[in-house]
Design a protein around this motif. Sequence first.
Motif, PDB file in Angstrom:
ATOM      1  N   PRO A   1       0.800  -1.230   0.000  1.00  0.00           N
ATOM      2  CA  PRO A   1       0.000   0.000   0.000  1.00  0.00           C
ATOM      3  C   PRO A   1       0.831   1.278   0.000  1.00  0.00           C
ATOM      4  N   ASP A   2       2.136   1.175   0.293  1.00  0.00           N
ATOM      5  CA  ASP A   2       2.971   2.370   0.363  1.00  0.00           C
ATOM      6  C   ASP A   2       3.442   2.869  -0.994  1.00  0.00           C
ATOM      7  N   ILE A   3       3.087   2.162  -2.068  1.00  0.00           N
ATOM      8  CA  ILE A   3       3.510   2.605  -3.397  1.00  0.00           C
ATOM      9  C   ILE A   3       2.935   3.978  -3.715  1.00  0.00           C
ATOM     10  N   GLY A   4       1.710   4.232  -3.303  1.00  0.00           N
ATOM     11  CA  GLY A   4       1.094   5.540  -3.517  1.00  0.00           C
ATOM     12  C   GLY A   4       0.520   5.700  -4.911  1.00  0.00           C
ATOM     13  N   ASP A   5       0.116   6.941  -5.202  1.00  0.00           N
ATOM     14  CA  ASP A   5      -0.569   7.229  -6.467  1.00  0.00           C
ATOM     15  C   ASP A   5       0.339   7.842  -7.529  1.00  0.00           C
ATOM     16  N   ASP A   6       1.572   8.159  -7.199  1.00  0.00           N
ATOM     17  CA  ASP A   6       2.453   8.807  -8.165  1.00  0.00           C
ATOM     18  C   ASP A   6       2.631   7.930  -9.401  1.00  0.00           C
TER      19      ASP A   6
ATOM     20  N   LEU B   1     -19.535 -15.301 -18.133  1.00  0.00           N
ATOM     21  CA  LEU B   1     -20.716 -14.458 -17.903  1.00  0.00           C
ATOM     22  C   LEU B   1     -21.577 -15.008 -16.773  1.00  0.00           C
ATOM     23  N   ALA B   2     -21.763 -16.322 -16.739  1.00  0.00           N
ATOM     24  CA  ALA B   2     -22.556 -16.928 -15.676  1.00  0.00           C
ATOM     25  C   ALA B   2     -21.902 -16.726 -14.315  1.00  0.00           C
ATOM     26  N   PHE B   3     -20.589 -16.931 -14.250  1.00  0.00           N
ATOM     27  CA  PHE B   3     -19.872 -16.735 -12.993  1.00  0.00           C
ATOM     28  C   PHE B   3     -19.909 -15.272 -12.562  1.00  0.00           C
ATOM     29  N   ALA B   4     -19.733 -14.353 -13.532  1.00  0.00           N
ATOM     30  CA  ALA B   4     -19.764 -12.929 -13.209  1.00  0.00           C
ATOM     31  C   ALA B   4     -21.145 -12.515 -12.702  1.00  0.00           C
ATOM     32  N   TYR B   5     -22.194 -13.076 -13.285  1.00  0.00           N
ATOM     33  CA  TYR B   5     -23.551 -12.752 -12.831  1.00  0.00           C
ATOM     34  C   TYR B   5     -23.762 -13.224 -11.391  1.00  0.00           C
ATOM     35  N   TRP B   6     -23.207 -14.382 -11.067  1.00  0.00           N
ATOM     36  CA  TRP B   6     -23.355 -14.909  -9.706  1.00  0.00           C
ATOM     37  C   TRP B   6     -22.581 -14.085  -8.692  1.00  0.00           C
ATOM     38  N   ILE B   7     -21.361 -13.675  -9.058  1.00  0.00           N
ATOM     39  CA  ILE B   7     -20.488 -13.012  -8.090  1.00  0.00           C
ATOM     40  C   ILE B   7     -20.615 -11.493  -8.113  1.00  0.00           C
ATOM     41  N   ALA B   8     -21.326 -10.944  -9.086  1.00  0.00           N
ATOM     42  CA  ALA B   8     -21.391  -9.488  -9.267  1.00  0.00           C
ATOM     43  C   ALA B   8     -21.762  -8.721  -7.998  1.00  0.00           C
ATOM     44  N   PRO B   9     -22.768  -9.137  -7.230  1.00  0.00           N
ATOM     45  CA  PRO B   9     -23.122  -8.351  -6.041  1.00  0.00           C
ATOM     46  C   PRO B   9     -22.097  -8.452  -4.910  1.00  0.00           C
ATOM     47  N   ARG B  10     -21.199  -9.418  -4.999  1.00  0.00           N
ATOM     48  CA  ARG B  10     -20.292  -9.702  -3.887  1.00  0.00           C
ATOM     49  C   ARG B  10     -18.869  -9.207  -4.122  1.00  0.00           C
ATOM     50  N   MET B  11     -18.507  -8.912  -5.365  1.00  0.00           N
ATOM     51  CA  MET B  11     -17.099  -8.636  -5.686  1.00  0.00           C
ATOM     52  C   MET B  11     -16.842  -7.151  -5.842  1.00  0.00           C
ATOM     53  N   GLU B  12     -15.731  -6.705  -5.278  1.00  0.00           N
ATOM     54  CA  GLU B  12     -15.303  -5.316  -5.386  1.00  0.00           C
ATOM     55  C   GLU B  12     -14.718  -5.067  -6.779  1.00  0.00           C
ATOM     56  N   LEU B  13     -15.248  -4.051  -7.465  1.00  0.00           N
ATOM     57  CA  LEU B  13     -14.777  -3.768  -8.826  1.00  0.00           C
ATOM     58  C   LEU B  13     -13.334  -3.271  -8.859  1.00  0.00           C
ATOM     59  N   GLY B  14     -12.846  -2.786  -7.750  1.00  0.00           N
ATOM     60  CA  GLY B  14     -11.479  -2.279  -7.721  1.00  0.00           C
ATOM     61  C   GLY B  14     -10.430  -3.294  -8.113  1.00  0.00           C
ATOM     62  N   TRP B  15     -10.740  -4.586  -7.948  1.00  0.00           N
ATOM     63  CA  TRP B  15      -9.781  -5.611  -8.357  1.00  0.00           C
ATOM     64  C   TRP B  15      -9.489  -5.534  -9.854  1.00  0.00           C
TER      65      TRP B  15
ATOM     66  N   GLU C   1      -5.633  -1.390   0.613  1.00  0.00           N
ATOM     67  CA  GLU C   1      -6.376  -0.164   0.328  1.00  0.00           C
ATOM     68  C   GLU C   1      -7.835  -0.451  -0.005  1.00  0.00           C
ATOM     69  N   MET C   2      -8.156  -1.689  -0.343  1.00  0.00           N
ATOM     70  CA  MET C   2      -9.541  -2.077  -0.593  1.00  0.00           C
ATOM     71  C   MET C   2     -10.136  -2.832   0.591  1.00  0.00           C
ATOM     72  N   ASP C   3      -9.485  -2.665   1.769  1.00  0.00           N
ATOM     73  CA  ASP C   3      -9.953  -3.281   3.012  1.00  0.00           C
ATOM     74  C   ASP C   3     -10.027  -4.795   2.913  1.00  0.00           C
ATOM     75  N   ALA C   4      -9.084  -5.383   2.216  1.00  0.00           N
ATOM     76  CA  ALA C   4      -8.997  -6.839   2.092  1.00  0.00           C
ATOM     77  C   ALA C   4      -7.703  -7.303   2.756  1.00  0.00           C
ATOM     78  N   PRO C   5      -7.634  -8.549   3.202  1.00  0.00           N
ATOM     79  CA  PRO C   5      -6.383  -9.054   3.795  1.00  0.00           C
ATOM     80  C   PRO C   5      -5.260  -9.040   2.770  1.00  0.00           C
ATOM     81  N   TRP C   6      -4.037  -8.859   3.247  1.00  0.00           N
ATOM     82  CA  TRP C   6      -2.908  -8.671   2.336  1.00  0.00           C
ATOM     83  C   TRP C   6      -2.734  -9.844   1.389  1.00  0.00           C
TER      84      TRP C   6
END
Length: 387
Positions: free
Chosen positions: A197-202, A246-260, A269-274
């Motif tokens: 997480p220390d890489i930053g936005d630069d 598509l089927a898998f994405a439809y199933w997991i869509a409500p549960r998965m963070e798009l930031g991945w 930074e996405m509040d997930a374990p390292w």
Amino acid sequence: MFQAPSVLKRAPLPPATRESEPRREQTGTAPATRPAAEKGASAAAAPAPPAKQRDPYFDNVKYLAIVLVAVAHAWEPVMDGSRTARALYMVVYTFHMPAFILISGYFSRSFDMTPAKVKRLVTGVAVPYVLFETAYSLFKRYGNDSPGEPISLVDPLFLTWFLIALFVWRVTTPIWRTLRHPLPVALAVAVLASVSPDIGDDLDLQRVFQFLPFFVLGLLMKPEHFQLIRRREVRLLSLPLFAGALAFAYWIAPRMELGWFFRSNSAQEMDAPWWSGAVMTLALFGCALMLTIGFLAWVPRRNMWFTVLGAGTICGYLLHGFLIKGAGYAGLFDAYAWLSGPLGLVLVSVVAAVAVTLLCSPPVARALKFATEPDMKWAFRRDSARR
């Protein structure tokens, strides 16, 4: 990128006589040391080497990939509330930029640090980054009524991250071409970035590092690999692959963070374990690779009506963001809530596809050449183009 061959007039050769042609055994002179006048005449008489032809397949790949990029960007403001749209977005985001980056790596295989190629890197990547990063910052400042919006060349705004990433990847190409196992090393770099997480936005270095394996994979690709991808068996196998995705994405869509899918943050930074950063990096690389192969397998090999647009994808990429951001700044997506419905999503997709198609057209490419391919002879030594 490619230069048309010039047509040279055949210069008259001196008459070939026994007296005028030196005999090798008498003079000991090789043909390479003929008189200057004769060498000049022979050089002028020699036909110019044919220009390298563009492969329509790769132009088709670039155009179709940039259409997917524009359509996915257009979905972002209107897909909330639609599980189907979110699933489609996840599938497209899994492979559209990886495919574009892989092709960029493939065409960077010959890059070295010779002056001519460094000049093209500066004029074709670095300068457009500076110009469009400034333009997007000013557009946000005045279009979104954000007077405090800074102009920062170290914090890429919206889609300009790809230019700075391409600059870094291409500069490091000689390193990747030298390593014995470059892809595992690139994957290790991506994994380490995803848990740092220390890489930053630069310079958006998270994206630079996390997308790096696709560029390195492109460097390793050879023409015969694309021949294998385009086999009929691969096309047929890609159909159940995309259906399953598509089927898998439809199933997991409500549960998965798009930031991945954006690769712009670490796991922490996405509040997930390292450790999830390492798992998701490797899992998404595998998924992206399979879907990219499926996409590449279905791209037409022959000249199509859109093939010529493949040469102008940099314009479509850099300009379509102004349309999408401009619509958002104007409140268009909020004013027309029905755009989030099925009919609205179809309309938004069609408009985005048509708009980016027009932005990739040759007239736009010519008009924007001053920004995407500036000549800048004044900035470089005269001999830089010949070395």
